[in-house]
Design an enzyme around this catalytic site. Structure first.
Site, PDB file in Angstrom:
ATOM      1  N   ASP A  33       0.873  -1.176   0.000  1.00  0.00           N
ATOM      2  CA  ASP A  33       0.000   0.000   0.000  1.00  0.00           C
ATOM      3  C   ASP A  33       0.907   1.222   0.000  1.00  0.00           C
ATOM      4  OD1 ASP A  33      -3.227   0.265   1.270  1.00  0.00           O
ATOM      5  OD2 ASP A  33      -1.993   2.060   0.967  1.00  0.00           O
ATOM      6  N   LEU A  35      -0.119   4.113   1.157  1.00  0.00           N
ATOM      7  CA  LEU A  35      -0.652   4.921   2.277  1.00  0.00           C
ATOM      8  C   LEU A  35      -1.181   6.284   1.819  1.00  0.00           C
ATOM      9  CD1 LEU A  35       1.999   4.124   5.078  1.00  0.00           C
ATOM     10  CD2 LEU A  35      -0.190   3.023   4.674  1.00  0.00           C
ATOM     11  N   SER A 128     -16.056  -2.637 -11.060  1.00  0.00           N
ATOM     12  CA  SER A 128     -17.218  -1.934 -10.494  1.00  0.00           C
ATOM     13  C   SER A 128     -18.421  -2.075 -11.408  1.00  0.00           C
ATOM     14  CB  SER A 128     -16.840  -0.455 -10.362  1.00  0.00           C
ATOM     15  OG  SER A 128     -17.989   0.322 -10.124  1.00  0.00           O
ATOM     16  N   TYR A 153     -12.579   7.724 -13.943  1.00  0.00           N
ATOM     17  CA  TYR A 153     -12.479   6.622 -12.975  1.00  0.00           C
ATOM     18  C   TYR A 153     -13.143   5.362 -13.553  1.00  0.00           C
ATOM     19  CZ  TYR A 153     -14.222   3.535  -9.355  1.00  0.00           C
ATOM     20  OH  TYR A 153     -14.579   2.410  -8.658  1.00  0.00           O
ATOM     21  N   LYS A 157     -11.664   1.407 -14.981  1.00  0.00           N
ATOM     22  CA  LYS A 157     -12.146   0.050 -14.678  1.00  0.00           C
ATOM     23  C   LYS A 157     -12.408  -0.720 -15.977  1.00  0.00           C
ATOM     24  CE  LYS A 157     -11.848   0.400 -10.278  1.00  0.00           C
ATOM     25  NZ  LYS A 157     -10.725  -0.292  -9.611  1.00  0.00           N
ATOM     26  N   ARG A 235     -29.903   1.505  -5.484  1.00  0.00           N
ATOM     27  CA  ARG A 235     -28.605   0.838  -5.587  1.00  0.00           C
ATOM     28  C   ARG A 235     -28.657  -0.478  -4.826  1.00  0.00           C
ATOM     29  NH1 ARG A 235     -28.295   4.429  -8.486  1.00  0.00           N
ATOM     30  NH2 ARG A 235     -26.727   6.067  -8.720  1.00  0.00           N
TER      31      ARG A 235
HETATM   32  C1  UD1 Z   1     -20.339   5.818  -6.754  1.00  0.00           C
HETATM   33  C2  UD1 Z   1     -19.715   6.100  -8.069  1.00  0.00           C
HETATM   34  C3  UD1 Z   1     -19.308   4.791  -8.704  1.00  0.00           C
HETATM   35  C4  UD1 Z   1     -18.330   4.073  -7.792  1.00  0.00           C
HETATM   36  C5  UD1 Z   1     -18.953   3.892  -6.425  1.00  0.00           C
HETATM   37  C6  UD1 Z   1     -17.914   3.374  -5.481  1.00  0.00           C
HETATM   38  C7  UD1 Z   1     -20.729   8.204  -8.863  1.00  0.00           C
HETATM   39  C8  UD1 Z   1     -21.639   8.824  -9.861  1.00  0.00           C
HETATM   40  N1  UD1 Z   1     -20.625   6.861  -8.917  1.00  0.00           N
HETATM   41  O1  UD1 Z   1     -21.485   5.014  -6.974  1.00  0.00           O
HETATM   42  O2  UD1 Z   1     -18.711   5.012  -9.944  1.00  0.00           O
HETATM   43  O3  UD1 Z   1     -17.989   2.827  -8.323  1.00  0.00           O
HETATM   44  O4  UD1 Z   1     -19.423   5.131  -5.922  1.00  0.00           O
HETATM   45  O5  UD1 Z   1     -18.403   3.274  -4.194  1.00  0.00           O
HETATM   46  O6  UD1 Z   1     -20.141   8.887  -8.068  1.00  0.00           O
HETATM   47  N2  UD1 Z   1     -26.390  10.157  -2.633  1.00  0.00           N
HETATM   48  C9  UD1 Z   1     -27.089  11.194  -2.052  1.00  0.00           C
HETATM   49  N3  UD1 Z   1     -26.416  12.057  -1.234  1.00  0.00           N
HETATM   50  C10 UD1 Z   1     -25.073  11.943  -0.993  1.00  0.00           C
HETATM   51  C11 UD1 Z   1     -24.350  10.876  -1.594  1.00  0.00           C
HETATM   52  C12 UD1 Z   1     -25.053  10.012  -2.421  1.00  0.00           C
HETATM   53  O7  UD1 Z   1     -28.289  11.328  -2.252  1.00  0.00           O
HETATM   54  O8  UD1 Z   1     -24.519  12.782  -0.268  1.00  0.00           O
HETATM   55  C13 UD1 Z   1     -27.101   9.206  -3.497  1.00  0.00           C
HETATM   56  C14 UD1 Z   1     -26.598   9.171  -4.925  1.00  0.00           C
HETATM   57  O9  UD1 Z   1     -27.265  10.103  -5.706  1.00  0.00           O
HETATM   58  C15 UD1 Z   1     -26.909   7.729  -5.297  1.00  0.00           C
HETATM   59  C16 UD1 Z   1     -26.807   6.950  -3.992  1.00  0.00           C
HETATM   60  O10 UD1 Z   1     -26.894   7.922  -2.962  1.00  0.00           O
HETATM   61  O11 UD1 Z   1     -28.223   7.631  -5.749  1.00  0.00           O
HETATM   62  C17 UD1 Z   1     -25.502   6.207  -3.847  1.00  0.00           C
HETATM   63  O12 UD1 Z   1     -24.434   7.107  -4.090  1.00  0.00           O
HETATM   64  P1  UD1 Z   1     -22.910   6.706  -3.870  1.00  0.00           P
HETATM   65  O13 UD1 Z   1     -22.721   6.135  -2.519  1.00  0.00           O
HETATM   66  O14 UD1 Z   1     -22.071   7.884  -4.240  1.00  0.00           O
HETATM   67  O15 UD1 Z   1     -22.676   5.508  -4.879  1.00  0.00           O
HETATM   68  P2  UD1 Z   1     -22.883   5.459  -6.472  1.00  0.00           P
HETATM   69  O16 UD1 Z   1     -23.217   6.775  -7.027  1.00  0.00           O
HETATM   70  O17 UD1 Z   1     -23.817   4.350  -6.763  1.00  0.00           O
END
Ligand code: UD1
Length: 342
Positions: A33, A35, A128, A153, A157, A235
């Protein structure tokens, strides 16, 4: 010669949980790693859980000479699980070259060092569900088309998978398994190790736990006008320990020479989708805390709905996610409370 498994990024979030599972299943591991996005104290956490102090080398995989030296110094290496990568989607848009250099350069250096080996080498790649973009069919199978990446990013992948596929055709000793993670959350139940986001978290669950801990005033929910039952995105949230265990099962399959192709792909999710509001409600239930949140506009690049078809992993790997959303969120909250001394 006894075999040893290299875990790159082994002090990071998923890497540390996988290191624990590997040790508990009797594997000898070498953690590498740099770090840059992890802490050396994680080694202590791994030791506290397993009773084993894993071998550790601090190394930046962008340094090709040092990667070659590592492999020369460690002839017993017979496999690698490659987690080390930059992972912030937003940052990758602003610094694409850093992402391509780090995520792809590191992968190429590892594969070049592995090419010098004259015995079978098993390589597991952290991929991913982002490679599917917004899939036209749900749940998402491994056959779903790969869509144009939304971010550098995500592109690293996709390209990483292509590099591995090509190398699995050209290097007769290389076996590859690429694991496409859905949304990993939660932490080890011992709360000895856990997610340590640097700066303001972009992902939902660390933002929720930090908000509950009082670090942020409120959580922004990015959009409630999506075509889903409650209007928020859906999700597939998978407990990181379940995810970690899948790596060990995958590695055993490779070592036992059970692969039907020297390049295999598996989705790792629970198979169940949950909306942002469902995650919030479940968190409130397990923590007893009312979360302060606002509905704001959509976040650019978010897909509406993504959850895994886990049939392939269930049937071929014999693996299934066991932990539910409540358990995962409780462990996320227990960890947050521990590190914030609440
Ligand atoms: C995100 C990344 C994805 C990555 C993954 C790794 C994006 C667009 N996608 O996925 O490429 O592989 O993380 O963990 O960034 N949400 C809120 N408020 C917040 C944060 C998130 O409403 O403050 C919502 C988002 O709109 C989404 C869901 O929560 O609908 C999940 O978000 P997040 O945890 O960032 O994951 P992904 O977007 O699915």
């Amino acid at each position: 010669m006894p075999s040893k498994i290299l875990v790159t990024g082994g002090l990071g979030y998923i890497g540390s949980h996988t290191s624990v599972e590997l040790i508990q299943q009797g594997f000898e591991i070498l953690i590498v790693d740099d770090l840059s996005n992890s802490s050396i104290e994680v080694l202590e956490g791994i030791k506290n859980i397993t009773g084993v102090s894993p071998e550790f080398v601090q190394l930046d995989l962008r340094d090709k000479k040092k990667v070659n030296q590592l492999f020369a110094d460690q002839p017993a290496l017979s496999g690698a699980i490659h987690f080390a990568a930059f992972k912030a989607v937003g940052e990758s848009v602003n610094k694409p070259l850093d992402y391509y250099e780090n995520n792809l350069g590191s992968l190429i250096h590892l594969l070049q060092a592995i090419e010098k080996k004259t015995q079978t080498f098993c390589f597991i790649f952290s991929s991913s569900c982002t490679v599917y973009g917004q899939s036209d069919l749900l749940p998402i199978t491994e056959e779903a088309p790969i869509k144009k990446a939304e971010s550098p990013y995500g592109n690293t992948k996709q390209i990483g998978e292509d590099i591995l596929y090509d190398n699995s055709r050209s290097n007769e000793f290389l076996k590859v398994m690429t694991l496409r993670y859905f949304n990993p959350i939660g932490n080890h139940s011992s709360i000895e190790i856990g997610e340590l986001p640097i700066g303001k978290p972009q992902n939902l669950v660390p933002f929720i736990t930090q908000t509950a801990a009082g670090i942020h005033q409120k959580l922004n929910v990015f959009g409630n006008d999506y075509p889903t039952p409650d209007g928020t995105c859906i999700r597939d949230y998978i407990h990181v320990v379940d995810l970690a265990k899948a790596h060990v099962v995958g590695l055993k399959r490779m070592i036992a020479d059970e692969q039907t192709d020297r390049f295999e792909v598996f989705n790792l999710g629970t198979g169940k989708g949950n909306s942002v509001l469902e995650v919030i409600k479940t968190f409130e239930k397990v923590s007893g805390i009312a979360l302060n949140y606002d509905i704001v506009s959509r976040r650019q690049g978010d897909v509406v709905e993504a959850y895994a078809d886990t049939t392939k992993a269930n049937q071929i790997l014999g693996w299934k996610a066991i932990n539910d959303l409540e358990t995962a969120l409780k462990s996320a909250w227990d960890w947050e409370k521990k590190i914030r001394k609440i």
